[in-house]
Scaffold this motif. Structure first.
Motif, mmCIF file in Angstrom:
data_model
loop_
_atom_site.group_PDB
_atom_site.id
_atom_site.type_symbol
_atom_site.label_atom_id
_atom_site.label_comp_id
_atom_site.label_asym_id
_atom_site.label_seq_id
_atom_site.Cartn_x
_atom_site.Cartn_y
_atom_site.Cartn_z
ATOM 1 N N ASP A 9 0.814 -1.216 0.000
ATOM 2 C CA ASP A 9 0.000 0.000 0.000
ATOM 3 C C ASP A 9 0.848 1.267 0.000
ATOM 4 O O ASP A 9 0.469 2.271 -0.608
ATOM 5 C CB ASP A 9 -0.930 0.006 1.220
ATOM 6 N N ASP A 10 2.011 1.238 0.691
ATOM 7 C CA ASP A 10 2.817 2.459 0.737
ATOM 8 C C ASP A 10 3.382 2.802 -0.641
ATOM 9 O O ASP A 10 3.588 3.978 -0.956
ATOM 10 C CB ASP A 10 3.934 2.331 1.770
ATOM 11 N N ALA A 63 2.755 6.071 -2.943
ATOM 12 C CA ALA A 63 3.840 6.776 -3.626
ATOM 13 C C ALA A 63 3.523 6.983 -5.098
ATOM 14 O O ALA A 63 3.854 8.027 -5.672
ATOM 15 C CB ALA A 63 5.151 5.999 -3.462
ATOM 16 N N PHE A 64 2.883 6.006 -5.730
ATOM 17 C CA PHE A 64 2.434 6.179 -7.116
ATOM 18 C C PHE A 64 1.489 7.379 -7.214
ATOM 19 O O PHE A 64 1.539 8.148 -8.179
ATOM 20 C CB PHE A 64 1.717 4.924 -7.610
ATOM 21 N N LYS A 65 0.628 7.528 -6.212
ATOM 22 C CA LYS A 65 -0.261 8.687 -6.208
ATOM 23 C C LYS A 65 0.554 9.989 -6.154
ATOM 24 O O LYS A 65 0.272 10.948 -6.884
ATOM 25 C CB LYS A 65 -1.212 8.626 -5.013
ATOM 26 N N SER A 98 -5.740 -5.464 -7.814
ATOM 27 C CA SER A 98 -6.980 -5.368 -7.033
ATOM 28 C C SER A 98 -6.753 -5.159 -5.540
ATOM 29 O O SER A 98 -7.566 -4.481 -4.896
ATOM 30 C CB SER A 98 -7.860 -6.596 -7.283
ATOM 31 N N PRO A 99 -5.680 -5.710 -4.922
ATOM 32 C CA PRO A 99 -5.512 -5.480 -3.477
ATOM 33 C C PRO A 99 -5.335 -4.015 -3.103
ATOM 34 O O PRO A 99 -5.625 -3.626 -1.971
ATOM 35 C CB PRO A 99 -4.249 -6.293 -3.136
ATOM 36 N N GLY A 100 -4.870 -3.180 -4.021
ATOM 37 C CA GLY A 100 -4.658 -1.771 -3.712
ATOM 38 C C GLY A 100 -5.665 -0.838 -4.338
ATOM 39 O O GLY A 100 -5.496 0.385 -4.270
ATOM 40 N N ALA A 101 -6.727 -1.394 -4.932
ATOM 41 C CA ALA A 101 -7.680 -0.565 -5.676
ATOM 42 C C ALA A 101 -8.760 0.023 -4.782
ATOM 43 O O ALA A 101 -9.098 -0.525 -3.734
ATOM 44 C CB ALA A 101 -8.315 -1.379 -6.794
ATOM 45 N N GLU A 102 -9.315 1.134 -5.221
ATOM 46 C CA GLU A 102 -10.464 1.768 -4.575
ATOM 47 C C GLU A 102 -11.751 1.513 -5.347
ATOM 48 O O GLU A 102 -12.828 1.449 -4.765
ATOM 49 C CB GLU A 102 -10.220 3.265 -4.461
#
Length: 388
Positions: A44-45, A49-51, A150-154
């Motif tokens: 997730d971190d 960072a991609f954001k 998918s594990p990091g998607a909103e």
């Protein structure tokens, strides 16, 4: 679903990637890539960072705070991330989801981007699963494999089909908050192990019609980026991952060759004729594939700017993407072979690159069947629905 999905507000107001931020992130990714493979996901971190460097806002509309970067700009960003790690690059490539989502109605998009443009979208289209109409929209059920990121998607989208859908065989995508979807961990594969491409399970979720879109359908508003074909762009975003992986593998072999002696007493690698020949062949192969890729990208972008996108140009872009993926896999195979026993270790970047590039080239948007479809169109024949 009538309320806006809960989005994570952007941590930093960043409108473009800064060189220092990107360099620090790439160094972190290189140091942790074995961790990604073990966890079967990008942490997730790193998604956060991609954001911060603008991966997810890159293709979002400016009216929602996005950057509307050019396709070539976005691909170069994904290429650099992929040089650090193929799985990280693959997950970042789904920043192209903003282009997919632009086919939602404008009112829905206002809710999608209510908290900012850094929205992480993932999903799986095929196989299309039958959905039922209800008074509130569509009742969606099913299991979809290969849901990368998918594990990091909103937001997560899944492919559905309806008996009375007048969309000429194009896939309809039902978009829903990630907390409506269950992830079935089963991503036990040889390559791109960190992408978290697990099965996703949807159980009786009601999705309003305004939260569905037609894959490859017209966007909610006009502009050069939205005239650029979204399905073609998705293939590009995946293919450039292979180019980045191959660059990393070949650079590693070149560096290794300059100083590595053989345990058998053979000359330094750089002095061996067969290695000189194969490195030259691989370098030419990779540069040629990359040049074709970006040449086709710029030509298609030029037509999008002029609102004159041609099917022949789009077909050449699909061909360039498939060629990039397949040539990259060949370059990684050559690099791994030249490294000898060094490439046998599971933690070796060369072993990872060979396996990761193989998986990229196996993707349905980049496999050998797409070469046939491109050839049919170039010869004036028809191609399957959804291509190019």
């Amino acid at each position: 679903m009538n309320a806006p999905p809960g989005m994570i507000a952007p941590e930093t107001d960043v409108s473009a990637t800064t060189s220092d931020d990107l360099s620090l992130l790439l160094a972190d990714i290189r140091a942790r890539r074995n961790e990604f493979a073990r966890a079967q996901k990008v942490p997730d971190d790193v998604i956060q960072a991609f954001k911060r460097i603008g991966v997810y806002r890159a293709l979002a509309a400016k009216r929602f705070g996005g950057d509307e970067r050019t396709p070539a700009d976005f691909c170069r960003l994904i290429e650099r991330i992929s040089e650090a790690d193929g799985s990280a690059g693959w997950v970042a490539s789904f920043g192209d989801g903003a282009r997919y989502l632009s086919a939602l109605p404008e009112d829905t998009l206002c809710r999608v981007y209510a908290n900012g443009p850094d929205v992480v979208y993932a999903g799986a289209v095929f196989p299309l699963q039958p959905a039922q109409r209800s008074a509130d929209g569509f009742v969606v059920n099913g299991v979809w494999p290969f849901a990368s990121g998918s594990p990091g998607a909103e937001l997560i989208g899944v492919g559905i089909t309806l008996d009375d859908d007048p969309t000429s065989g194009l896939a309809r995508i039902a978009v829903m908050p990630a907390d409506k979807v269950a992830i079935r961990p089963n991503w036990d594969v040889i390559g791109l192990q960190g992408t978290g491409s697990h099965d996703i399970v949807v159980d009786n979720v009601i999705v309003p019609e305004e939260w569905t879109l037609i894959r490859g359908g017209p966007p909610a508003f006009d502009g050069p980026l939205h005239r650029y074909p979204s399905v073609t762009f998705a293939a590009q975003a995946h293919a450039i991952v292979g180019i980045g992986i191959a660059r990393s593998a070949l650079d590693e072999v070149i560096a290794m060759s300059r100083g590595r002696a053989s345990i058998t007493g053979a000359p330094v690698m750089a002095e061996r004729g067969y290695i000189q020949l194969e490195v030259a062949r691989a370098e030419a192969m990779l540069r040629s594939a990359r040049s074709f890729f970006y040449e086709a990208t710029e030509e298609l972008w030029k037509e999008a700017l002029q609102d004159t996108v041609q099917s022949t140009t789009t077909t050449l872009m699909r061909l360039a993407a498939t060629n990039a993926a397949r040539q990259s896999a060949e370059v990684c195979k050559i690099a791994s072979g030249l490294a000898g026993t060094q490439s046998l270790y599971t933690t070796s970047n060369l072993a990872r690159a060979m396996c990761d590039s193989f998986v990229v080239a196996q993707h349905a948007a980049l496999n050998e069947g797409t070469l046939q479809s491109a050839g049919r169109l170039l010869l004036g024949r028809s191609a399957p629905a959804g291509f190019p």
